[in-house]
Design an enzyme around this catalytic site. Sequence first.
Site, PDB file in Angstrom:
ATOM      1  N   ARG A  41    -100.105 -20.305  14.655  1.00  0.00           N
ATOM      2  CA  ARG A  41     -98.957 -19.924  15.489  1.00  0.00           C
ATOM      3  C   ARG A  41     -99.419 -19.737  16.937  1.00  0.00           C
ATOM      4  NH1 ARG A  41     -96.975 -14.889  12.106  1.00  0.00           N
ATOM      5  NH2 ARG A  41     -99.223 -14.818  11.824  1.00  0.00           N
ATOM      6  N   ASN A  93    -111.914 -15.018   9.252  1.00  0.00           N
ATOM      7  CA  ASN A  93    -110.876 -14.039   8.891  1.00  0.00           C
ATOM      8  C   ASN A  93    -109.613 -14.693   8.340  1.00  0.00           C
ATOM      9  OD1 ASN A  93    -109.211 -11.405   9.346  1.00  0.00           O
ATOM     10  ND2 ASN A  93    -108.194 -12.944  10.636  1.00  0.00           N
ATOM     11  N   SER A 146    -112.836  -8.872   0.307  1.00  0.00           N
ATOM     12  CA  SER A 146    -111.815  -7.880  -0.029  1.00  0.00           C
ATOM     13  C   SER A 146    -112.313  -7.046  -1.198  1.00  0.00           C
ATOM     14  CB  SER A 146    -110.521  -8.581  -0.444  1.00  0.00           C
ATOM     15  OG  SER A 146    -109.587  -7.656  -0.983  1.00  0.00           O
ATOM     16  N   TYR A 159    -105.624 -14.729  -6.103  1.00  0.00           N
ATOM     17  CA  TYR A 159    -106.083 -14.133  -4.834  1.00  0.00           C
ATOM     18  C   TYR A 159    -107.432 -13.444  -5.052  1.00  0.00           C
ATOM     19  CZ  TYR A 159    -106.563 -11.262  -0.705  1.00  0.00           C
ATOM     20  OH  TYR A 159    -107.072 -10.673   0.431  1.00  0.00           O
ATOM     21  N   LYS A 163    -111.227 -14.224  -3.411  1.00  0.00           N
ATOM     22  CA  LYS A 163    -112.066 -13.268  -2.680  1.00  0.00           C
ATOM     23  C   LYS A 163    -113.407 -13.051  -3.399  1.00  0.00           C
ATOM     24  CE  LYS A 163    -109.633 -12.700   0.970  1.00  0.00           C
ATOM     25  NZ  LYS A 163    -110.175 -13.086   2.293  1.00  0.00           N
ATOM     26  N   PRO A 189    -112.336  -4.953   2.636  1.00  0.00           N
ATOM     27  CA  PRO A 189    -111.394  -3.826   2.715  1.00  0.00           C
ATOM     28  C   PRO A 189    -110.482  -3.717   1.492  1.00  0.00           C
ATOM     29  CG  PRO A 189    -111.108  -5.394   4.562  1.00  0.00           C
ATOM     30  CD  PRO A 189    -111.892  -6.076   3.487  1.00  0.00           C
ATOM     31  N   GLY A 190    -109.952  -2.510   1.315  1.00  0.00           N
ATOM     32  CA  GLY A 190    -108.810  -2.297   0.417  1.00  0.00           C
ATOM     33  C   GLY A 190    -107.542  -2.545   1.223  1.00  0.00           C
ATOM     34  N   PHE A 196     -99.939  -9.090   5.956  1.00  0.00           N
ATOM     35  CA  PHE A 196    -100.454  -9.599   4.689  1.00  0.00           C
ATOM     36  C   PHE A 196     -99.414  -9.584   3.559  1.00  0.00           C
ATOM     37  CE2 PHE A 196    -102.636  -8.818   0.631  1.00  0.00           C
ATOM     38  CZ  PHE A 196    -103.614  -9.801   0.609  1.00  0.00           C
TER      39      PHE A 196
HETATM   40  P1  NDP Z   1    -102.200 -11.252   8.362  1.00  0.00           P
HETATM   41  O1  NDP Z   1    -101.211 -12.027   7.564  1.00  0.00           O
HETATM   42  O2  NDP Z   1    -101.723 -10.160   9.236  1.00  0.00           O
HETATM   43  O3  NDP Z   1    -103.066 -12.259   9.239  1.00  0.00           O
HETATM   44  C1  NDP Z   1    -103.610 -13.429   8.667  1.00  0.00           C
HETATM   45  C2  NDP Z   1    -104.115 -14.331   9.772  1.00  0.00           C
HETATM   46  O4  NDP Z   1    -104.655 -15.530   9.159  1.00  0.00           O
HETATM   47  C3  NDP Z   1    -103.013 -14.768  10.705  1.00  0.00           C
HETATM   48  O5  NDP Z   1    -103.513 -14.741  12.024  1.00  0.00           O
HETATM   49  C4  NDP Z   1    -102.716 -16.192  10.279  1.00  0.00           C
HETATM   50  O6  NDP Z   1    -102.320 -16.938  11.429  1.00  0.00           O
HETATM   51  C5  NDP Z   1    -104.095 -16.645   9.805  1.00  0.00           C
HETATM   52  N1  NDP Z   1    -104.037 -17.800   8.902  1.00  0.00           N
HETATM   53  C6  NDP Z   1    -103.473 -17.871   7.682  1.00  0.00           C
HETATM   54  N2  NDP Z   1    -103.593 -19.112   7.185  1.00  0.00           N
HETATM   55  C7  NDP Z   1    -104.267 -19.837   8.128  1.00  0.00           C
HETATM   56  C8  NDP Z   1    -104.692 -21.184   8.211  1.00  0.00           C
HETATM   57  N3  NDP Z   1    -104.450 -22.058   7.224  1.00  0.00           N
HETATM   58  N4  NDP Z   1    -105.357 -21.594   9.314  1.00  0.00           N
HETATM   59  C9  NDP Z   1    -105.600 -20.720  10.332  1.00  0.00           C
HETATM   60  N5  NDP Z   1    -105.221 -19.444  10.309  1.00  0.00           N
HETATM   61  C10 NDP Z   1    -104.559 -19.003   9.219  1.00  0.00           C
HETATM   62  O7  NDP Z   1    -103.259 -10.701   7.297  1.00  0.00           O
HETATM   63  P2  NDP Z   1    -104.564  -9.799   7.459  1.00  0.00           P
HETATM   64  O8  NDP Z   1    -104.900  -9.622   8.875  1.00  0.00           O
HETATM   65  O9  NDP Z   1    -104.387  -8.614   6.625  1.00  0.00           O
HETATM   66  O10 NDP Z   1    -105.638 -10.734   6.752  1.00  0.00           O
HETATM   67  C11 NDP Z   1    -106.818 -11.193   7.394  1.00  0.00           C
HETATM   68  C12 NDP Z   1    -107.896 -11.393   6.348  1.00  0.00           C
HETATM   69  O11 NDP Z   1    -108.229 -10.148   5.771  1.00  0.00           O
HETATM   70  C13 NDP Z   1    -107.514 -12.317   5.198  1.00  0.00           C
HETATM   71  O12 NDP Z   1    -108.643 -13.113   4.865  1.00  0.00           O
HETATM   72  C14 NDP Z   1    -107.193 -11.348   4.078  1.00  0.00           C
HETATM   73  O13 NDP Z   1    -107.354 -11.924   2.807  1.00  0.00           O
HETATM   74  C15 NDP Z   1    -108.208 -10.265   4.357  1.00  0.00           C
HETATM   75  N6  NDP Z   1    -107.919  -8.969   3.767  1.00  0.00           N
HETATM   76  C16 NDP Z   1    -106.726  -8.342   4.022  1.00  0.00           C
HETATM   77  C17 NDP Z   1    -106.450  -7.114   3.451  1.00  0.00           C
HETATM   78  C18 NDP Z   1    -105.137  -6.427   3.621  1.00  0.00           C
HETATM   79  O14 NDP Z   1    -104.824  -5.518   2.818  1.00  0.00           O
HETATM   80  N7  NDP Z   1    -104.343  -6.763   4.639  1.00  0.00           N
HETATM   81  C19 NDP Z   1    -107.456  -6.433   2.635  1.00  0.00           C
HETATM   82  C20 NDP Z   1    -108.663  -7.195   2.414  1.00  0.00           C
HETATM   83  C21 NDP Z   1    -108.882  -8.396   2.995  1.00  0.00           C
HETATM   84  P3  NDP Z   1    -101.252 -18.125  11.451  1.00  0.00           P
HETATM   85  O15 NDP Z   1    -100.195 -17.820  10.429  1.00  0.00           O
HETATM   86  O16 NDP Z   1    -100.757 -18.074  12.874  1.00  0.00           O
HETATM   87  O17 NDP Z   1    -102.046 -19.349  11.170  1.00  0.00           O
HETATM   88  C1  8X3 Z   2    -106.120  -7.393   0.209  1.00  0.00           C
HETATM   89  C2  8X3 Z   2    -106.167  -6.104  -0.525  1.00  0.00           C
HETATM   90  O1  8X3 Z   2    -105.553  -5.027  -2.750  1.00  0.00           O
HETATM   91  O2  8X3 Z   2    -103.777  -6.076  -1.484  1.00  0.00           O
HETATM   92  O3  8X3 Z   2    -107.272  -8.139  -0.005  1.00  0.00           O
HETATM   93  O4  8X3 Z   2    -105.411  -7.415  -2.616  1.00  0.00           O
HETATM   94  S1  8X3 Z   2    -105.182  -6.167  -1.911  1.00  0.00           S
END
Ligand code: NDP
Ligand code: 8X3
Length: 259
Positions: A41, A93, A146, A159, A163, A189-190, A196
């Site tokens: 985006r 990320n 994660s 999912y 991870k 992280p949790g 997300f």
């Molecule tokens: P968000 O949905 O807030 O952000 C995800 C980011 O990933 C966005 O910037 C999105 O951007 C980008 N993204 C997704 N798919 C693609 C793609 N195909 N190519 C490029 N960019 C991509 O989620 P989080 O910030 O929470 O997640 C970030 C990471 O942290 C992930 O790997 C997630 O699995 C991990 N995580 C999250 C947790 C949570 O509870 N939130 C806990 C543990 C781990 P865009 O859509 O613009 O491409």
């Molecule tokens: C994201 C945390 O517990 O929602 O990785 O899967 S959880």
Amino acid sequence: MPKTSMKGKIVFITGASAGIGAATAMAFAAEGARLLLAARRSGKLAETAAQALELGAEAVHSFHLDVRNRNAVQRAIDELLPEWAEIDVLVNNAGLSRGLDKLYTGKPEDWDEMIDTNVKGLLYVTRAVVPGMVVRGRGHVINLGSMAGEIVYPNGAVYCGSKAAARAISDGLREDVLGTPVRVTSIDPGLVETEFSQVRFHGDAGRAAKVYQGLTPLTGEDIADAIVWAATRPGHVNIARISLSSIDQANTLLLHREE
Ligand code: NDP
Ligand code: 8X3
């Protein structure tokens, strides 16, 4: 040994348009890093870039990237201008969850999206960036794993599996770069309140909000703090993994919620 300074270092963050990625951009900006930011985006990415410059980033270059597209990933790295090519820190990320379903009723297209992004995308970016780090004799790969990679929860097999794969890939990469100064860290992280859960539930904001109801989740800033901490340890210190949760979470299966 001195801490590793981020001043003027090139930090490449995938998925920097939201959540943890955007917060990580701000945290490295405050350290005076040069930021390479990527996501799909472009509008949201431009907002992150502008804020990062305001917060002190030395320079920012942002570009559209879908990490699932192997050729696009390689091209994006190959075509970086010389002043951006020598990446010091890669934050893998970009990632997502889709659906919360029993494995035997889940949607194969959701599985494809998770595996293509969280596993194959992470691999493609790693493959494009790490050879340069090895040649230059410096670099740090920080992968978003994660807690879901540690303990599987019901309806989350794919999912969680993605991870668990990220965790194995981090461990394997750390073995494969042994003998070089390249460091590898998994951040696990949790629950973190970002976009997300809205992405998981295909835009159902009400269902997403329920995930965090009655508890205090982690924030993107909490995770960014851990990432910058790992990156700024002295060069001989390799932080293998950081597993962190809210005070209201013991593991993926055990949460405390106020009614
Ligand atoms: P968000 O949905 O807030 O952000 C995800 C980011 O990933 C966005 O910037 C999105 O951007 C980008 N993204 C997704 N798919 C693609 C793609 N195909 N190519 C490029 N960019 C991509 O989620 P989080 O910030 O929470 O997640 C970030 C990471 O942290 C992930 O790997 C997630 O699995 C991990 N995580 C999250 C947790 C949570 O509870 N939130 C806990 C543990 C781990 P865009 O859509 O613009 O491409
Ligand atoms: C994201 C945390 O517990 O929602 O990785 O899967 S959880």
